[in-house]
Scaffold this motif. Structure first.
Motif, PDB file in Angstrom:
ATOM      1  N   ASP A  25      -8.891  37.753 -10.919  1.00 33.30           N
ATOM      2  CA  ASP A  25      -9.825  36.682 -10.598  1.00 33.30           C
ATOM      3  C   ASP A  25     -10.793  36.552 -11.781  1.00 33.30           C
ATOM      4  O   ASP A  25     -10.964  37.490 -12.564  1.00 33.30           O
ATOM      5  CB  ASP A  25     -10.578  37.043  -9.309  1.00 33.30           C
ATOM      6  N   VAL A  26     -11.435  35.390 -11.914  1.00 29.54           N
ATOM      7  CA  VAL A  26     -12.336  35.168 -13.053  1.00 29.54           C
ATOM      8  C   VAL A  26     -13.800  35.341 -12.669  1.00 29.54           C
ATOM      9  O   VAL A  26     -14.499  36.202 -13.211  1.00 29.54           O
ATOM     10  CB  VAL A  26     -12.105  33.765 -13.661  1.00 29.54           C
ATOM     11  N   ASP A  27     -14.292  34.541 -11.741  1.00 27.67           N
ATOM     12  CA  ASP A  27     -15.725  34.501 -11.444  1.00 27.67           C
ATOM     13  C   ASP A  27     -16.236  35.811 -10.877  1.00 27.67           C
ATOM     14  O   ASP A  27     -15.813  36.252  -9.805  1.00 27.67           O
ATOM     15  CB  ASP A  27     -16.027  33.367 -10.473  1.00 27.67           C
ATOM     16  N   ASN A  28     -17.142  36.444 -11.602  1.00 35.61           N
ATOM     17  CA  ASN A  28     -17.771  37.705 -11.237  1.00 35.61           C
ATOM     18  C   ASN A  28     -16.799  38.877 -11.278  1.00 35.61           C
ATOM     19  O   ASN A  28     -17.163  39.987 -10.903  1.00 35.61           O
ATOM     20  CB  ASN A  28     -18.445  37.643  -9.859  1.00 35.61           C
ATOM     21  N   THR A  29     -15.567  38.638 -11.708  1.00 33.47           N
ATOM     22  CA  THR A  29     -14.591  39.704 -11.891  1.00 33.47           C
ATOM     23  C   THR A  29     -14.326  39.899 -13.376  1.00 33.47           C
ATOM     24  O   THR A  29     -14.568  40.984 -13.920  1.00 33.47           O
ATOM     25  CB  THR A  29     -13.269  39.383 -11.170  1.00 33.47           C
ATOM     26  N   MET A  30     -13.841  38.861 -14.037  1.00 32.10           N
ATOM     27  CA  MET A  30     -13.650  38.900 -15.480  1.00 32.10           C
ATOM     28  C   MET A  30     -14.876  38.366 -16.208  1.00 32.10           C
ATOM     29  O   MET A  30     -15.190  38.780 -17.324  1.00 32.10           O
ATOM     30  CB  MET A  30     -12.416  38.073 -15.872  1.00 32.10           C
ATOM     31  N   MET A  31     -15.591  37.448 -15.575  1.00 28.16           N
ATOM     32  CA  MET A  31     -16.721  36.773 -16.218  1.00 28.16           C
ATOM     33  C   MET A  31     -17.953  36.845 -15.317  1.00 28.16           C
ATOM     34  O   MET A  31     -17.839  36.732 -14.098  1.00 28.16           O
ATOM     35  CB  MET A  31     -16.351  35.304 -16.477  1.00 28.16           C
ATOM     36  N   MET A  32     -19.116  37.045 -15.921  1.00 25.90           N
ATOM     37  CA  MET A  32     -20.367  37.018 -15.172  1.00 25.90           C
ATOM     38  C   MET A  32     -20.636  35.594 -14.691  1.00 25.90           C
ATOM     39  O   MET A  32     -20.658  34.658 -15.483  1.00 25.90           O
ATOM     40  CB  MET A  32     -21.528  37.472 -16.053  1.00 25.90           C
ATOM     41  N   GLY A  33     -20.860  35.447 -13.396  1.00 23.91           N
ATOM     42  CA  GLY A  33     -21.139  34.134 -12.859  1.00 23.91           C
ATOM     43  C   GLY A  33     -19.894  33.288 -12.705  1.00 23.91           C
ATOM     44  O   GLY A  33     -18.772  33.787 -12.690  1.00 23.91           O
ATOM     45  N   SER A  34     -20.111  31.991 -12.579  1.00 23.58           N
ATOM     46  CA  SER A  34     -19.041  31.044 -12.291  1.00 23.58           C
ATOM     47  C   SER A  34     -18.570  30.330 -13.553  1.00 23.58           C
ATOM     48  O   SER A  34     -19.364  29.678 -14.234  1.00 23.58           O
ATOM     49  CB  SER A  34     -19.543  30.022 -11.265  1.00 23.58           C
ATOM     50  N   SER A  35     -17.297  30.424 -13.830  1.00 24.35           N
ATOM     51  CA  SER A  35     -16.739  29.737 -15.001  1.00 24.35           C
ATOM     52  C   SER A  35     -16.903  28.230 -14.863  1.00 24.35           C
ATOM     53  O   SER A  35     -17.129  27.515 -15.850  1.00 24.35           O
ATOM     54  CB  SER A  35     -15.261  30.091 -15.169  1.00 24.35           C
ATOM     55  N   LEU A  36     -16.808  27.727 -13.624  1.00 23.05           N
ATOM     56  CA  LEU A  36     -16.933  26.291 -13.419  1.00 23.05           C
ATOM     57  C   LEU A  36     -18.372  25.829 -13.651  1.00 23.05           C
ATOM     58  O   LEU A  36     -18.610  24.731 -14.137  1.00 23.05           O
ATOM     59  CB  LEU A  36     -16.469  25.913 -12.020  1.00 23.05           C
ATOM     60  N   PHE A  37     -19.333  26.688 -13.314  1.00 25.29           N
ATOM     61  CA  PHE A  37     -20.724  26.338 -13.590  1.00 25.29           C
ATOM     62  C   PHE A  37     -20.977  26.295 -15.101  1.00 25.29           C
ATOM     63  O   PHE A  37     -21.651  25.395 -15.602  1.00 25.29           O
ATOM     64  CB  PHE A  37     -21.682  27.334 -12.939  1.00 25.29           C
ATOM     65  N   HIS A  38     -20.450  27.274 -15.823  1.00 29.79           N
ATOM     66  CA  HIS A  38     -20.606  27.258 -17.283  1.00 29.79           C
ATOM     67  C   HIS A  38     -19.966  25.996 -17.865  1.00 29.79           C
ATOM     68  O   HIS A  38     -20.515  25.369 -18.775  1.00 29.79           O
ATOM     69  CB  HIS A  38     -19.971  28.506 -17.895  1.00 29.79           C
ATOM     70  N   LEU A  39     -18.804  25.629 -17.330  1.00 27.63           N
ATOM     71  CA  LEU A  39     -18.151  24.395 -17.770  1.00 27.63           C
ATOM     72  C   LEU A  39     -19.037  23.195 -17.452  1.00 27.63           C
ATOM     73  O   LEU A  39     -19.201  22.285 -18.290  1.00 27.63           O
ATOM     74  CB  LEU A  39     -16.792  24.253 -17.082  1.00 27.63           C
ATOM     75  N   ALA A  40     -19.627  23.190 -16.254  1.00 29.59           N
ATOM     76  CA  ALA A  40     -20.488  22.077 -15.852  1.00 29.59           C
ATOM     77  C   ALA A  40     -21.694  21.950 -16.779  1.00 29.59           C
ATOM     78  O   ALA A  40     -22.092  20.839 -17.153  1.00 29.59           O
ATOM     79  CB  ALA A  40     -20.949  22.274 -14.407  1.00 29.59           C
ATOM     80  N   ARG A  41     -22.292  23.091 -17.159  1.00 25.79           N
ATOM     81  CA  ARG A  41     -23.419  23.061 -18.092  1.00 25.79           C
ATOM     82  C   ARG A  41     -23.015  22.395 -19.402  1.00 25.79           C
ATOM     83  O   ARG A  41     -23.737  21.550 -19.947  1.00 25.79           O
ATOM     84  CB  ARG A  41     -23.907  24.480 -18.383  1.00 25.79           C
ATOM     85  N   GLY A  42     -21.839  22.796 -19.907  1.00 31.20           N
ATOM     86  CA  GLY A  42     -21.376  22.225 -21.164  1.00 31.20           C
ATOM     87  C   GLY A  42     -21.086  20.745 -21.059  1.00 31.20           C
ATOM     88  O   GLY A  42     -21.407  19.967 -21.969  1.00 31.20           O
ATOM     89  N   LEU A  43     -20.504  20.336 -19.932  1.00 33.49           N
ATOM     90  CA  LEU A  43     -20.206  18.917 -19.735  1.00 33.49           C
ATOM     91  C   LEU A  43     -21.483  18.106 -19.558  1.00 33.49           C
ATOM     92  O   LEU A  43     -21.582  16.976 -20.047  1.00 33.49           O
ATOM     93  CB  LEU A  43     -19.293  18.739 -18.522  1.00 33.49           C
ATOM     94  N   ALA A  44     -22.473  18.683 -18.865  1.00 25.75           N
ATOM     95  CA  ALA A  44     -23.739  17.974 -18.677  1.00 25.75           C
ATOM     96  C   ALA A  44     -24.437  17.741 -20.011  1.00 25.75           C
ATOM     97  O   ALA A  44     -25.014  16.675 -20.246  1.00 25.75           O
ATOM     98  CB  ALA A  44     -24.643  18.764 -17.735  1.00 25.75           C
ATOM     99  N   SER A  45     -24.379  18.737 -20.892  1.00 27.99           N
ATOM    100  CA  SER A  45     -25.016  18.576 -22.202  1.00 27.99           C
ATOM    101  C   SER A  45     -24.324  17.506 -23.033  1.00 27.99           C
ATOM    102  O   SER A  45     -24.907  16.975 -23.977  1.00 27.99           O
ATOM    103  CB  SER A  45     -25.003  19.909 -22.954  1.00 27.99           C
ATOM    104  N   ARG A  46     -23.087  17.187 -22.643  1.00 28.19           N
ATOM    105  CA  ARG A  46     -22.333  16.136 -23.332  1.00 28.19           C
ATOM    106  C   ARG A  46     -22.319  14.847 -22.526  1.00 28.19           C
ATOM    107  O   ARG A  46     -21.473  13.975 -22.740  1.00 28.19           O
ATOM    108  CB  ARG A  46     -20.911  16.635 -23.612  1.00 28.19           C
TER     109      ARG A  46
END
Length: 301
Positions: free
Chosen positions: A58-79
């Motif tokens: 699994d990715v979220d909180n298993t491989m990566m801290m927090g939510s990968s989709l949230f990090h993606l959303a942050r990047g998309l919002a900045s764009r």
């Protein structure tokens, strides 16, 4: 917000989960081949392949801290893909996620996020995803979990991420980490452009179990020799289809089930010693080395 699947029968929900799993497995195999074709001359560490065993993370909180989709959303919002108000909704979900360690139910902005790419090309998302990973995700990887994944690779096993994040982004994360590939949510495409609809359902809960089974059938894996890792009680279906299950940074529900079923538990979130029940048997004599490597990576972090 009323969800379209809330009016469906359990059979319809299961059918959509199965469809999502099958679509994810097909996409994962195709993307793995594309990755290999794109880097034909890239040198690889010589190991004896173990063709019937694999690991699923699994990715979220298993491989990566927090939510990968949230990090993606942050990047998309900045764009300017969507508004700051939309991002605020994501932030609230992320805050609850970080406090509880749970992904929560599907009544969240997670499914909305997949609609933001509607009308955008797959190539565009891949290019932007590369930038967002480097900006916002690369330093969020749990080094202890990454060390466990490397142990499987060193044993000649393939390693797959399994996540509700769009499969293209999941595959990008896997490629950045040097893993085999990823199972993720499949967004419908037409002529290389996202329609805003899903194929089946989000890759969540039982859909993850369907995806793992479908991939195992396609790749000739023996699920009894496979290992799965997750932080969430929502992933118990996936953890239950493999021979060895490991709880990483588990939420309360998963911790209780892991103790009851004598699954191994590892927790990178604090300095305390987490309960450790057994070792991943699929790794054999290499397990001790993996424990040491994970511990060293965690201390360095």
């Amino acid at each position: 917000m009323s969800l379209w699947w809330s009016k469906e029968s359990p059979r319809d929900v299961e059918q959509r989960a199965a469809e999502a799993g099958e679509a994810s497995a097909e996409a994962a195999v195709a993307l793995e081949k594309a990755n290999a074709d794109a880097e034909p001359g890239k040198p690889k560490k010589q190991v004896t392949p173990d063709l019937t065993a694999a690991a699923f993370f699994d990715v979220d909180n298993t491989m990566m801290m927090g939510s990968s989709l949230f990090h993606l959303a942050r990047g998309l919002a900045s764009r300017k893909y969507f508004t700051t108000a939309d991002l605020a909704g994501f932030a609230w979900q992320q805050l609850k996620f970080r406090i509880s360690g749970k992904e929560g139910d599907l009544n969240s902005p997670r499914e909305q996020a997949l609609s933001f790419v509607a009308g955008r090309s797959v190539a565009e998302l891949n290019a932007i995803g590369e930038e967002i990973y480097d900006e916002l995700m690369a330093d969020k990887i749990w080094s202890g979990t990454r060390a466990l994944a490397q142990l499987h690779l060193d044993a000649g096993q393939r390693v797959w991420l399994v996540t509700a994040t769009p499969v293209e982004i999941a595959n990008l994360i896997a490629r950045k980490l040097g893993l085999t590939g990823a199972l993720g949510t499949v967004a419908e495409q037409k002529d290389g452009v996202y329609t805003g609809r899903l194929v089946g359902d989000l890759l969540h809960g039982r859909a993850k179990a369907h995806a793992v089974r479908a991939l195992a059938a396609k790749e000739g894996l023996n699920l009894k020799r496979c290992t799965a890792y997750s932080d969430s009680v929502n992933d118990v279906p996936m953890l239950s289809v493999v021979g060895t299950a490991v709880a990483i940074n588990p939420d309360t529900g998963l911790r209780d089930i892991a103790r009851e079923r004598q699954w191994e538990i590892r927790d990178w979130r604090t300095g305390r010693k987490a309960a450790k029940i057994g070792v991943p048997s699929v790794l054999g004599i290499g397990a001790l080395a993996g424990v040491l490597a994970a511990g060293m990576a965690y201390r360095k972090r």
